[in-house]
Motif scaffolding. Structure first.
Motif, mmCIF file in Angstrom:
data_model
loop_
_atom_site.group_PDB
_atom_site.id
_atom_site.type_symbol
_atom_site.label_atom_id
_atom_site.label_comp_id
_atom_site.label_asym_id
_atom_site.label_seq_id
_atom_site.Cartn_x
_atom_site.Cartn_y
_atom_site.Cartn_z
ATOM 1 N N ALA A 1 1.009 -1.112 -0.079
ATOM 2 C CA ALA A 1 -0.010 0.113 0.059
ATOM 3 C C ALA A 1 0.962 1.259 -0.012
ATOM 4 O O ALA A 1 0.407 2.416 -0.494
ATOM 5 C CB ALA A 1 -0.886 -0.106 1.103
ATOM 6 N N GLN A 2 1.978 1.115 0.767
ATOM 7 C CA GLN A 2 2.700 2.286 0.770
ATOM 8 C C GLN A 2 3.763 2.574 -0.397
ATOM 9 O O GLN A 2 4.111 3.666 -0.775
ATOM 10 C CB GLN A 2 3.978 2.222 1.781
ATOM 11 C CG GLN A 2 4.461 3.192 2.478
ATOM 12 C CD GLN A 2 5.870 3.050 3.174
ATOM 13 O OE1 GLN A 2 6.428 2.121 3.484
ATOM 14 N NE2 GLN A 2 6.270 4.116 3.979
ATOM 15 N N SER A 3 3.689 1.827 -1.329
ATOM 16 C CA SER A 3 4.423 1.641 -2.422
ATOM 17 C C SER A 3 4.156 2.768 -3.441
ATOM 18 O O SER A 3 4.995 3.332 -4.507
ATOM 19 C CB SER A 3 4.802 0.422 -3.160
ATOM 20 O OG SER A 3 3.405 -0.110 -3.661
ATOM 21 N N GLY A 4 2.976 2.911 -3.403
ATOM 22 C CA GLY A 4 2.398 4.149 -4.363
ATOM 23 C C GLY A 4 2.476 5.422 -3.613
ATOM 24 O O GLY A 4 1.680 6.382 -4.375
ATOM 25 N N THR A 5 2.921 5.743 -2.532
ATOM 26 C CA THR A 5 2.863 6.960 -1.927
ATOM 27 C C THR A 5 4.270 7.433 -1.537
ATOM 28 O O THR A 5 5.337 6.947 -2.005
ATOM 29 C CB THR A 5 2.237 6.856 -0.572
ATOM 30 O OG1 THR A 5 2.931 6.256 0.369
ATOM 31 C CG2 THR A 5 1.116 6.220 -0.749
ATOM 32 N N ASP A 6 4.438 8.950 -1.232
ATOM 33 C CA ASP A 6 5.576 9.418 -0.847
ATOM 34 C C ASP A 6 5.588 9.361 0.895
ATOM 35 O O ASP A 6 6.412 10.181 1.403
ATOM 36 C CB ASP A 6 5.652 10.776 -1.335
ATOM 37 C CG ASP A 6 4.706 11.807 -1.084
ATOM 38 O OD1 ASP A 6 3.494 11.337 -0.344
ATOM 39 O OD2 ASP A 6 4.614 12.571 -1.549
ATOM 40 N N MET A 7 4.876 8.523 1.253
ATOM 41 C CA MET A 7 5.178 8.424 2.832
ATOM 42 C C MET A 7 6.431 7.993 3.239
ATOM 43 O O MET A 7 7.115 7.040 2.852
ATOM 44 C CB MET A 7 4.169 7.382 3.357
ATOM 45 C CG MET A 7 2.972 7.869 3.919
ATOM 46 S SD MET A 7 1.805 6.354 4.403
ATOM 47 C CE MET A 7 0.903 7.356 5.539
ATOM 48 N N ASP A 8 6.819 8.750 4.351
ATOM 49 C CA ASP A 8 8.314 8.440 4.987
ATOM 50 C C ASP A 8 8.207 7.476 6.235
ATOM 51 O O ASP A 8 8.366 8.193 7.319
ATOM 52 C CB ASP A 8 8.948 9.723 5.283
ATOM 53 C CG ASP A 8 10.399 9.601 5.883
ATOM 54 O OD1 ASP A 8 10.953 8.373 5.623
ATOM 55 O OD2 ASP A 8 10.864 10.404 6.795
ATOM 56 N N LEU A 9 7.926 6.112 6.061
ATOM 57 C CA LEU A 9 7.767 5.094 6.923
ATOM 58 C C LEU A 9 8.435 4.181 6.717
ATOM 59 O O LEU A 9 8.056 3.685 5.536
ATOM 60 C CB LEU A 9 6.276 5.142 7.398
ATOM 61 C CG LEU A 9 5.872 4.529 8.432
ATOM 62 C CD1 LEU A 9 5.797 5.369 9.667
ATOM 63 C CD2 LEU A 9 4.413 4.124 8.526
ATOM 64 N N LYS A 10 9.286 3.502 7.390
ATOM 65 C CA LYS A 10 9.779 2.148 7.302
ATOM 66 C C LYS A 10 8.831 1.183 7.744
ATOM 67 O O LYS A 10 8.754 1.149 8.988
ATOM 68 C CB LYS A 10 11.009 2.048 7.749
ATOM 69 C CG LYS A 10 12.130 2.901 7.150
ATOM 70 C CD LYS A 10 13.440 2.650 7.870
ATOM 71 C CE LYS A 10 14.351 4.031 7.531
ATOM 72 N NZ LYS A 10 15.382 4.230 8.587
ATOM 73 N N VAL A 11 8.414 0.095 6.993
ATOM 74 C CA VAL A 11 7.829 -0.822 7.555
ATOM 75 C C VAL A 11 8.701 -2.123 7.758
ATOM 76 O O VAL A 11 9.025 -2.590 6.714
ATOM 77 C CB VAL A 11 6.374 -1.288 6.668
ATOM 78 C CG1 VAL A 11 5.777 -2.529 7.110
ATOM 79 C CG2 VAL A 11 5.718 -0.285 6.269
#
Lengths: 378, 67
Positions: free
Chosen positions: A349-359
């Motif tokens: 889900a995060q791959s398409g965003t510019d969120m700065d969060l490490k999962v």
């Protein structure tokens, strides 16, 4: 089945389930309360033929809160086999490869399940501890496109165990635990996989089986017992084992420049198994680390949006984005989870965003913070 | 099932090269084993690894992708 019918009869129609259901928030019309009510009126009716039976994530938000103790996920699960027989099948994600991989493992196949372990640590064919690796070797080849390497989890677990003086059994003959087959109405596949696993573990002579995967742990602990009676070994989750054994082991962790960290409770570990504290205890071993809780945590933790590799939809994406935003709002830059699937889904889900969060997964993260460790990879 | 002829092989072949090659072999009256089942695709780029696993699941002994 009789048990579940008896349970559903005790429904008091309060609607707590529907109010708690993350699916019903995204998918208007999906209501556990109404599903139960309809099933009481016509047991073989619309439930078996509609899409609703596959939409349930079995995240256990509803059953956690139900005042009448109705196990709605189990109720849904017990009808899925019949739904399949009636020609109602789920939409399988990833072209059905993960279901195919599980089915292929019911056969007498030759696997290469231990190659990853030879590179990093010591393990044996027989011994007291059995490390149940689960699907990680298969996830590793399937989810490279997300730049994820799920085998890092297994490698980290093995390195941590070795450093604590445990050289576990890792077996080439292990099979998928059958969780997904069981929850998608393929009981025959589940039974075959499970009986393989019980035999493999028995022949290793292990007394304790360690799981890094919450689904494997949950399935062994509940369903293997249900189908095979008492198991000749103890079932322990790695977070429990580490929380218990780390204080006695001479391992120290280093401070890091990471900002605060937060933790996502996987459904199968949290609500389904009641393991909330052990992973949090592990964070206390990390010096100078600020651990922050998300708004919804522990029994209220939001599900990662997909289960058993089926029915991934806009609804799943919405839930995943909601969860990622919730993690970001805590100020943490690292979101840690103890489930490989949660990590895969949230990373996707995060791959398409510019969120700065490490999962990150909890074992890889712990190993990264371990003092004097140069073995960790990539 | 020891003999090679008895194995069931599924071949995913590209319309523009491998399939054309197989067709050419037929036109030239060359023999090729009958235990290979061709599945023609307009491009082998269409092949997903799910297809390969599905073939094995359905009982294939081997899968060939050619294109």
């Amino acid at each position: 089945m009789q048990l579940t019918r008896k349970q559903t009869d005790s429904c008091i129609e309060c609607g707590e389930c529907t109010g708690s259901c993350p699916i019903s928030r995204e998918l208007s019309g999906f209501s556990p309360r109404q599903i139960i009510k309809r099933a009481m009126i016509e047991p073989d009716g619309s439930l078996l033929h509609g899409r609703e039976i596959w939409a349930c994530l079995s995240c256990a938000h509803c059953s956690e809160r139900c005042p009448a103790d109705i196990d709605f996920p189990e109720f849904i699960r017990s009808h899925r086999e019949e739904a399949r027989k009636a020609g109602n099948s789920p939409h399988e994600s990833h072209h059905g490869i993960l279901q195919a991989i599980a089915s292929l493992q019911t056969r007498n196949i030759k696997q290469q399940r231990t190659g990853w372990a030879e590179k990093v640590g010591a393990f044996h064919d027989t011994g007291e501890y059995f490390y149940f690796v689960g699907c990680l070797p298969y996830f590793d080849v399937t989810f490279r496109y997300l730049n994820l390497f799920p085998l890092e989890t297994a490698q980290s677990v093995l390195i941590l165990l070795n450093k604590m003086g445990v050289e576990p059994v890792i077996s080439n003959h292990e099979r998928c635990c059958g969780h997904d087959a069981l929850w998608s109405g393929n009981e025959a596949v589940f039974r075959k996989l499970a009986s393989w696993n019980v035999e493999v573990i028995k022949s290793s002579g292990a007394k304790t089986v360690l799981f890094s995967c919450p689904e494997g742990y949950f399935t062994f602990k509940n369903y293997y017992r249900k189908y095979f009676g008492d198991l000749p070994f103890e079932v322990v989750h790695m977070t429990e084992f580490l929380a218990r054994e780390l204080p006695g082991a001479e391992l120290t962790f280093e401070p890091s420049s990471d900002a605060a960290i937060t933790y996502h409770d996987p459904c199968r570990l949290g609500r389904c198994s009641g393991i909330y504290e052990p992973p949090r205890q592990l964070f206390q071993f990390l010096p100078e680390t600020q651990f922050v809780e998300m708004e919804r945590s522990r029994e209220n933790a939001l599900c990662c949006g997909t289960s058993a590799w089926m029915e991934c939809s806009s609804c799943s994406k919405a839930m995943q984005m909601e969860r990622l935003q919730e993690a970001a709002q805590t100020g943490a830059r690292t979101l840690i989870t103890a489930c490989p699937k949660c990590q895969i889904h949230l990373t996707c889900a995060q791959s398409g965003t510019d969120m700065d969060l490490k999962v990150r997964d909890i074992y890889t993260y712990l190993l990264k913070r371990l003092s004097g460790d140069e073995t960790h990879s990539k | 099932m020891s003999s090679l002829e008895q194995l069931r092989i599924v071949a995913f072949v590209c319309n523009w090269c491998a399939y054309a090659g197989a067709d050419m072999a037929g036109v030239s009256r060359m023999q090729y084993p009958t235990n290979v089942r061709l599945i023609r695709l307009m491009c082998t780029g269409r092949v997903h690894h799910g297809f390969l696993l599905r073939a094995f699941l359905k009982g294939a002994d081997g899968v060939l992708v050619s294109g």
